[in-house]
Design an enzyme around this catalytic site. Structure first.
Site, short mmCIF file in Angstrom:
data_model
loop_
_atom_site.label_atom_id
_atom_site.label_comp_id
_atom_site.label_asym_id
_atom_site.label_seq_id
_atom_site.Cartn_x
_atom_site.Cartn_y
_atom_site.Cartn_z
N ASP A 33 4.17 9.52 5.11
CA ASP A 33 3.91 8.08 5.15
C ASP A 33 2.74 7.87 6.12
O ASP A 33 2.44 8.76 6.93
CB ASP A 33 5.16 7.31 5.65
CG ASP A 33 5.15 5.84 5.24
OD1 ASP A 33 6.02 5.44 4.43
OD2 ASP A 33 4.26 5.08 5.71
N TYR A 135 -0.82 -6.52 -7.70
CA TYR A 135 0.18 -5.48 -7.42
C TYR A 135 0.80 -4.96 -8.72
O TYR A 135 0.86 -3.75 -8.96
CB TYR A 135 1.25 -6.08 -6.50
CG TYR A 135 2.54 -5.30 -6.42
CD1 TYR A 135 2.59 -4.06 -5.80
CD2 TYR A 135 3.72 -5.82 -6.97
CE1 TYR A 135 3.78 -3.35 -5.73
CE2 TYR A 135 4.91 -5.12 -6.90
CZ TYR A 135 4.94 -3.89 -6.28
OH TYR A 135 6.11 -3.18 -6.22
#
Ligand code: NAI
Ligand code: 15L
Length: 265
Positions: A33, A135
């Site tokens: 991440d 998105y």
């Protein structure tokens, strides 16, 4: 059970659930991440902080992995400029890494790739993309990217059009779209273990009787959701927005955000 699994977006809400669920089931996990991992690591898991835009780092992380659970990136409706890097360029980096490693991809797609379908229209997994936001458009692009890498390179993908994966449904719409964390983890296990997936789409929702969705690849994967939003009907059936656009379309608030069309049949 010896497969090494790479999880991107490991520090996010779903990444953390996948990490604890799959770590507990004995998988060897490689986690990544852009922000640090907030929990204790499961035994044998290794976390590497990296940006999805760093193609070389992502390729190194994927080396030796059989499956990539791609959950990293922008996860809500944001301006195009913010979506572009993680969800478009980053996704290309994931697929290149998968090609080089010979890995399968479980792609965290979203209902927002098809959000502008009416709620009254039951959808099959091969329905047209109708993104409701930049998105959602990035998720449609991801599914198409998987198709390109399958047709050209034989990279397998399971595109999971996740509905609403939260501890509990929070509004009436989620009686149709809710996915429990436990069903998500069970689906991830099938994405790892299925002998063959090809390039397929699965609706990421629990066994909700009010579902908008049907006819996907779950049977071929061997995934049977065990939970249902039905048990929350009394609590949330009355939780509606009052916005006609939001209530009309499957994508809900993402459809209504910035909506400027004045006429619609
Ligand atoms: P989240 O926002 O909690 O997690 C996303 C993670 O991606 C974050 O930890 C973030 O730091 C990381 N990330 C963002 N940009 C990055 C970059 N450039 N490089 C590396 N890592 C980066 O989101 P959540 O809820 O865990 O969702 C995970 C995935 O599932 C997302 O792709 C989201 O679009 C998808 N999804 C989630 C749904 C839900 O109901 N939670 C519904 C539909 C799709
Ligand atoms: C998504 O794609 C988002 O990641 C999540 O935060 C929710 O907004 C979900 O869709 C939803 O539609 O409920």
């Amino acid at each position: 059970m010896t497969h090494t699994v790479l999880i991107t977006g490991a520090s996010g809400a779903l990444g953390r659930k996948l990490t604890s669920g799959l770590g507990g089931a004995g998988y060897t996990l490689r986690l990544t991440d852009i922000v640090s991992f907030p929990d204790a690591l499961p035994p044998g898991a290794v976390f590497t902080q990296a940006d999805l835009l760093d193609a070389a780092a992502i390729a190194r992380l994927a080396e030796g992995c059989r499956t990539i659970l791609h959950f990293g990136g922008v996860s809500v409706d944001r301006p195009f400029e913010e979506v572009l890097g993680p969800n478009i360029v980053g996704l290309r980096n994931i697929y290149e890494a998968a090609r080089l490693a010979g890995a399968r991809v479980m792609f965290a797609s979203s209902n927002h790739a098809i959000g502008f379908h009416e709620r009254t229209e039951p959808l099959d997994a091969d329905c047209a993309h109708q993104p409701d936001s930049f998105y959602g458009l990035s998720k449609a692009y991801g599914e198409l990217m998987g198709g390109l890498y399958w047709n050209k390179h034989g990279v397998e993908s399971v595109h999971v059009r996740i509905g609403s994966c939260f501890p509990e449904p929070a509004e009436a719409r989620m009686l149709s779209t809710w996915l429990s964390y436990a069903d998500l983890v069970r689906l991830a296990v099938r994405c790892i273990e299925a002998p063959w997936t090809g390039n397929c789409v699965v609706w990421g929702a629990s066994a909700n009787s009010r579902s908008f969705w049907r006819n996907d690849a779950r049977a071929a994967l061997g995934w049977v959701p065990q939970d249902t939003a039905d048990t929350f009907v009394d609590r949330v059936a009355g939780v509606v927005s009052g916005n006609p656009v939001q209530e009309r379309f499957q994508g809900g608030a993402y459809c209504a955000a910035g909506y400027s069309r004045t006429e619609r049949d």
